[in-house]
Design an enzyme around this catalytic site. Structure first.
Site, PDB file in Angstrom:
ATOM      1  N   LYS A 183       0.832  -1.204   0.000  1.00 19.75           N
ATOM      2  CA  LYS A 183       0.000   0.000   0.000  1.00 19.75           C
ATOM      3  C   LYS A 183       0.867   1.255   0.000  1.00 19.75           C
ATOM      4  O   LYS A 183       0.617   2.203  -0.752  1.00 19.75           O
ATOM      5  CB  LYS A 183      -0.902  -0.010   1.227  1.00 19.75           C
ATOM      6  CG  LYS A 183      -1.504   1.345   1.580  1.00 19.75           C
ATOM      7  CD  LYS A 183      -1.991   1.381   3.005  1.00 19.75           C
ATOM      8  CE  LYS A 183      -2.302   2.808   3.419  1.00 19.75           C
ATOM      9  NZ  LYS A 183      -2.727   2.916   4.822  1.00 19.75           N
ATOM     10  N   ASN A 184       1.900   1.273   0.835  1.00 22.25           N
ATOM     11  CA  ASN A 184       2.724   2.473   0.985  1.00 22.25           C
ATOM     12  C   ASN A 184       3.593   2.753  -0.230  1.00 22.25           C
ATOM     13  O   ASN A 184       4.200   3.816  -0.317  1.00 22.25           O
ATOM     14  CB  ASN A 184       3.601   2.344   2.230  1.00 22.25           C
ATOM     15  CG  ASN A 184       2.795   2.400   3.506  1.00 22.25           C
ATOM     16  OD1 ASN A 184       1.706   2.968   3.540  1.00 22.25           O
ATOM     17  ND2 ASN A 184       3.310   1.797   4.567  1.00 22.25           N
ATOM     18  N   ARG A 258      -3.695  10.103   4.054  1.00 23.57           N
ATOM     19  CA  ARG A 258      -2.524  10.964   4.091  1.00 23.57           C
ATOM     20  C   ARG A 258      -1.660  10.838   2.842  1.00 23.57           C
ATOM     21  O   ARG A 258      -1.000  11.797   2.441  1.00 23.57           O
ATOM     22  CB  ARG A 258      -1.686  10.655   5.337  1.00 23.57           C
ATOM     23  CG  ARG A 258      -0.521  11.601   5.493  1.00 23.57           C
ATOM     24  CD  ARG A 258       0.191  11.434   6.807  1.00 23.57           C
ATOM     25  NE  ARG A 258       1.314  12.354   6.874  1.00 23.57           N
ATOM     26  CZ  ARG A 258       1.220  13.620   7.220  1.00 23.57           C
ATOM     27  NH1 ARG A 258       0.050  14.138   7.509  1.00 23.57           N
ATOM     28  NH2 ARG A 258       2.286  14.396   7.256  1.00 23.57           N
ATOM     29  N   ASP A 282      -4.674   8.127   9.438  1.00 23.60           N
ATOM     30  CA  ASP A 282      -4.811   7.475  10.734  1.00 23.60           C
ATOM     31  C   ASP A 282      -4.464   8.415  11.885  1.00 23.60           C
ATOM     32  O   ASP A 282      -3.575   9.250  11.778  1.00 23.60           O
ATOM     33  CB  ASP A 282      -3.881   6.253  10.826  1.00 23.60           C
ATOM     34  CG  ASP A 282      -4.385   5.102   9.983  1.00 23.60           C
ATOM     35  OD1 ASP A 282      -5.613   5.001   9.817  1.00 23.60           O
ATOM     36  OD2 ASP A 282      -3.563   4.311   9.506  1.00 23.60           O
ATOM     37  N   ASP A 472       5.010  -0.047  11.921  1.00 19.69           N
ATOM     38  CA  ASP A 472       3.758  -0.648  11.462  1.00 19.69           C
ATOM     39  C   ASP A 472       3.620  -2.110  11.871  1.00 19.69           C
ATOM     40  O   ASP A 472       2.556  -2.702  11.691  1.00 19.69           O
ATOM     41  CB  ASP A 472       3.642  -0.541   9.935  1.00 19.69           C
ATOM     42  CG  ASP A 472       3.192   0.846   9.496  1.00 19.69           C
ATOM     43  OD1 ASP A 472       2.869   1.672  10.372  1.00 19.69           O
ATOM     44  OD2 ASP A 472       3.160   1.107   8.279  1.00 19.69           O
ATOM     45  N   ILE A 494       8.445   6.398  16.770  1.00 20.45           N
ATOM     46  CA  ILE A 494       7.995   7.043  15.536  1.00 20.45           C
ATOM     47  C   ILE A 494       6.693   7.806  15.745  1.00 20.45           C
ATOM     48  O   ILE A 494       6.621   9.006  15.508  1.00 20.45           O
ATOM     49  CB  ILE A 494       7.824   6.003  14.414  1.00 20.45           C
ATOM     50  CG1 ILE A 494       9.094   5.143  14.278  1.00 20.45           C
ATOM     51  CG2 ILE A 494       7.510   6.696  13.095  1.00 20.45           C
ATOM     52  CD1 ILE A 494      10.339   5.920  13.930  1.00 20.45           C
TER      53      ILE A 494
END
Length: 587
Positions: A183-184, A258, A282, A472, A494
């Site tokens: 996804k990223n 985002r 998120d 993540d 993070i």
């Protein structure tokens, strides 16, 4: 006549959706205009219908993402269908009303409040395929009640559209699972198509809502986008980019995720001007845009903020290469500066650049398009600007976070899972942690296998930018530590709000204590099923994994977060032996 109550642009909003026909009786009460104004301020479109000389009113409350998913629509019954009415209570008439909505409806509480003001109560829910995206959408049949005197009734409004996972613990996961594209990475690759005119093909895209929203964002820039899904989890995007493209990214789409800020760099480089709404995403902590702005400013852009939009303009001669040093190896800032600099004049050097595999993936696609980039995957990236880029066909890198999630699931359930189409080299630290927990891990170029024959041992986790331990994957490892032997400390460096998830984990019986960005988990033999709420993509996945090892039934709500990052999650888990189903929260 139709009128916009919140100053919203309604052109084309209801194209392809049901017409608004007043019924033989009042079907919806008039809603407080102040409430409608609040709805508009929250990003919803609202419409009010009033026929002159008639007392009836109808109201439509629609998510502004209606061109991506079905809008919320309160539809009175057409004339001749009064037979659908029934009596309840003191002669109250309940006129049947249909609500149509997408699965990923934001501001659910506000929508419930509006429906309550309209007197709508849910009665039945069914499912159908969205004609454009092929995704399942909900059809909610409700009732709007009014007493014979016209006062609003039917105020007992429950959740209209929210879905949840029902997870029954105790299953041992075993089998094979295939990981889709990251996804990223996928969303940034789609944004990068704006850098060149022509026809692109991007394969191995995950079948998630964010991809569909990015596709719609590209369409609004003037691109033609076609998504073809090969199965429940993956597919291909075909993007035709015109010679002249738009340069504004609307709030109604950008607020949803985002990653939409990734169009800032490409549009600035290609058009010389861009207007992008500040993004949403998120709720896992502050993720400011200062480094994006500073980096693009160094390339010669003038950036201001106007009414919630970032407005950037290149100098008259275009962007010019420069030395950019990031205070933190931000993935998003690295991507935006990278995409802006490939068409800038001269050389750009990004120091302290992000090193994630998704950055390398973007660089490889840009190089295939004709960009000149050195140092991808290192902390220093050098870009020599070119005059023109060309369209390409490209495959998205596998999703390392999804792959790691299934690896942790295998260890937690003392299972045996083969993860195909994954790159173990992108998960070195995470897989080493699984070995330390007692798992047997074997890897090859096509994926890896995790076998666990005992209760996991607790392992400490410290999140850091890549190649450190991925933030993540922190919630998934927290879930594993909750049932592990011993005590583990988790340090989150993070995202400061990521520990919100641990409050839900504690509802399942986890022994957890937090202090700032540290959390201590003392493993318990078994968790206990309970209702929990997902606060973000990875937190939701962690709660599902916890439910797999909990006694009884765990109900995970707000799973639209999970759907943003895991394509066909429940189907893949069921194929491995998990007892998990998707259901509406009314069930």
């Amino acid at each position: 006549m139709w009128g916009a109550l919140a100053g919203a642009d309604l052109d084309g909003w209801m194209d392809g959706f049901p017409k608004w026909i007043p019924g033989p009786d009042r079907s919806l009460t008039d809603i407080d205009p102040e409430l409608l104004e609040q709805v508009g301020e929250m990003g919803f479109r609202t419409m009010l219908k009033h026929s002159p000389g008639e007392p009836d009113h109808s109201v439509a409350v629609g998510d502004v993402d209606s061109r991506v998913g079905q809008p919320v629509a309160a539809v009175p019954p057409p004339a001749g269908r009064a037979a659908t009415c029934r009596r309840s209570g003191r002669g109250r008439r309940l006129a049947r009303t249909t609500l149509r909505t997408g699965r990923h409806l934001p501001h659910q509480g506000l929508t419930r409040h509006v429906a309550e003001q309209a007197g709508i109560a849910c009665m039945r829910i069914s499912y159908s395929q969205h004609p454009t995206f092929g995704r399942r959408v909900q059809r909610v049949v409700g009732a709007s009640g009014h007493s014979d005197g016209g006062a609003a009734g039917g105020r007992n409004v429950r959740c209209l559209t929210m879905e949840r996972f029902r997870v029954i613990g105790g299953a041992r996961l075993a089998g094979r699972v295939r990981v889709p594209g990251a996804k990223n990475s996928a969303l940034k690759l789609m944004a990068a198509t704006l850098l060149a005119e022509g026809e692109f093909r991007i394969g191995n895209l995950p079948r998630i809502l964010d991809v569909e929203i990015m596709a719609e964002l590209l369409r609004r820039m003037g691109c033609e986008v076609r998504l073809e899904w090969t199965d429940e989890s993956a597919g291909t995007a075909f993007v035709a980019v015109p010679g002249e493209i738009g340069h504004e990214a609307d709030y109604d789409l950008v607020r949803r995720f985002r990653a939409s800020i990734a169009v800032l760099g490409p549009l600035l480089a290609r058009c010389g001007r861009v207007r992008v709404a500040r993004p949403g995403g998120d709720a896992i902590g502050s993720r400011g845009l200062d480094m994006h702005i500073d980096g693009l400013t160094r390339l010669g852009a003038r950036i201001t903020t106007e009414h919630g939009f970032l407005v950037a303009e290149a100098r008259s001669g275009g962007l010019v290469g420069a030395a950019v040093e990031l205070e933190f190896p931000s993935v998003g800032a690295t991507e935006n500066i990278l995409m802006a600099s490939v068409l800038a004049k001269g050389e750009t050097v990004i120091d302290n650049a992000a090193r994630e595999p998704e950055i390398v993936d973007l660089c490889e696609m840009l190089v295939a398009m004709g960009a000149k980039i050195d140092g991808a995957g290192t902390s220093t990236i050098a870009i020599q600007g070119v005059d023109r880029l060309l369209p390409v066909s490209y495959e998205t890198v596998p999703d390392r976070i999804v792959a790691g999630t299934f690896g942790v699931a295998a260890a937690m359930t003392m299972g045996d899972v083969r993860v195909d189409h994954a790159r173990a080299e992108h998960l070195r630290i995470a897989l080493d942690k699984l070995v330390a927990a007692g798992a047997q891990v074997s890897a090859d170029p096509e994926g890896f296998r995790v076998v666990m024959e005992r209760r996991p041992r607790a392992v400490d986790v410290v999140t850091l930018p890549y190649p450190g331990f991925a933030t993540d994957l922190q919630p998934q490892f927290a879930a594993m530590n909750a049932v592990a032997e011993g005590t583990a400390m988790i340090t989150e460096n993070i995202f400061e709000a990521r520990f919100v998830f641990l409050q839900e984990l504690a509802r399942l019986g986890a022994d957890v204590r937090t202090d700032g960005h540290h959390a201590v988990l003392r493993g318990v033999p078994r968790l206990s099923g309970a209702p929990v709420v997902s606060s973000d993509v990875r937190a939701g996945a962690g709660l599902v994994l916890a439910g797999l090892v909990a006694d009884g039934t765990t109900l995970v709500s707000e799973i639209h977060h999970i759907d943003r990052g895991y394509a066909g999650f429940e189907q893949q888990l069921r194929a491995l032996g998990a007892q998990i189903t998707r259901e509406n929260e009314l069930q």
